[in-house]
Enzyme design. Sequence first.
Site, short mmCIF file in Angstrom:
data_model
loop_
_atom_site.label_atom_id
_atom_site.label_comp_id
_atom_site.label_asym_id
_atom_site.label_seq_id
_atom_site.Cartn_x
_atom_site.Cartn_y
_atom_site.Cartn_z
N GLU A 1 5.27 -9.51 15.17
CA GLU A 1 4.70 -9.91 16.45
C GLU A 1 4.96 -11.40 16.67
O GLU A 1 5.36 -11.83 17.75
CB GLU A 1 3.20 -9.61 16.43
CG GLU A 1 2.64 -9.42 17.80
CD GLU A 1 1.18 -9.04 17.74
OE1 GLU A 1 0.71 -8.62 16.66
OE2 GLU A 1 0.51 -9.18 18.76
N ARG B 1 0.82 -1.23 0.00
CA ARG B 1 0.00 0.00 0.00
C ARG B 1 0.84 1.26 0.00
O ARG B 1 0.37 2.33 -0.39
CB ARG B 1 -0.99 -0.02 1.17
CG ARG B 1 -2.19 -0.89 0.84
CD ARG B 1 -2.94 -1.18 2.07
NE ARG B 1 -2.06 -1.89 2.99
CZ ARG B 1 -2.43 -2.77 3.89
NH1 ARG B 1 -3.65 -3.02 4.06
NH2 ARG B 1 -1.56 -3.39 4.65
P1 AMP Z 1 4.32 -2.23 11.64
O1 AMP Z 1 5.58 -2.78 11.11
O2 AMP Z 1 3.82 -2.94 12.86
O3 AMP Z 1 4.39 -0.72 11.86
O4 AMP Z 1 3.18 -2.52 10.57
C1 AMP Z 1 3.05 -1.70 9.47
C2 AMP Z 1 2.61 -2.45 8.25
O5 AMP Z 1 1.57 -3.38 8.50
C3 AMP Z 1 2.07 -1.45 7.24
O6 AMP Z 1 2.60 -1.76 5.97
C4 AMP Z 1 0.57 -1.60 7.31
O7 AMP Z 1 0.02 -1.56 6.02
C5 AMP Z 1 0.31 -2.94 7.98
N1 AMP Z 1 -0.63 -2.87 9.12
C6 AMP Z 1 -0.32 -3.09 10.43
N2 AMP Z 1 -1.39 -2.97 11.22
C7 AMP Z 1 -2.43 -2.64 10.42
C8 AMP Z 1 -3.82 -2.34 10.65
N3 AMP Z 1 -4.37 -2.37 11.88
N4 AMP Z 1 -4.59 -2.02 9.58
C9 AMP Z 1 -4.03 -1.98 8.34
N5 AMP Z 1 -2.75 -2.26 8.07
C10 AMP Z 1 -1.93 -2.58 9.08
#
Ligand code: AMP
Length: 174
Positions: free
Chosen positions: A98, A61
């Site tokens: 996670e 995205r």
């Molecule tokens: P992080 O590495 O935990 O910051 O996760 C970020 C990535 O996971 C991004 O590319 C987001 O598109 C996706 N992502 C994580 N959590 C969500 C959520 N609640 N809704 C949509 N996309 C998410």
Amino acid sequence: MELADLRAKIRDIKNFPTEGILFKDITTLLKDGPAFRFVIEHLAERYRHERVEIVVGIESRGFIFGGALAASLNAGFVPVRKLGKLPGKTIEVEYELEYGRDALAVHEDAIRSGQRVLAVDDLLATGGTMAATLRLIEQLGGRVIGVTFLIELAFLHGRDKLKNYPLHSLIVYD
Ligand code: AMP
């Protein structure tokens, strides 16, 4: 169009992709022309005078916003992808999820040393994905002049992993 209108265009999907996750679905915003344009113009305005040379977008995205933003800033676009997708020689980075680990890759000749780079993704959750991306950019010698997101889930404190960089998000959920 205002920020409050944008917020209303993001759809919450419960328990996607796994139980317990509240997924922020941006397809409902993207299909609205004025809303999508508002996002790109708002971000472009913010970075207009930062002499951005490369916008890096994270699969998948981040490509949507990163591509449009790069064109608007007259900058190049560089994709950071999951392993095995890029055809040329790559450098790779592993990072913690996670549950388990994942990895990202970028073409080794995608960024020249000293280039001014803006990194973009749709959403900041724990910050692991962006932190890994910034490591790739810096390994190539890129100078990260900004990090930007459409959405920040502030309660996950992803910002703490990125505190050495100027960070901006359009919509914050506390
Ligand atoms: P992080 O590495 O935990 O910051 O996760 C970020 C990535 O996971 C991004 O590319 C987001 O598109 C996706 N992502 C994580 N959590 C969500 C959520 N609640 N809704 C949509 N996309 C998410």
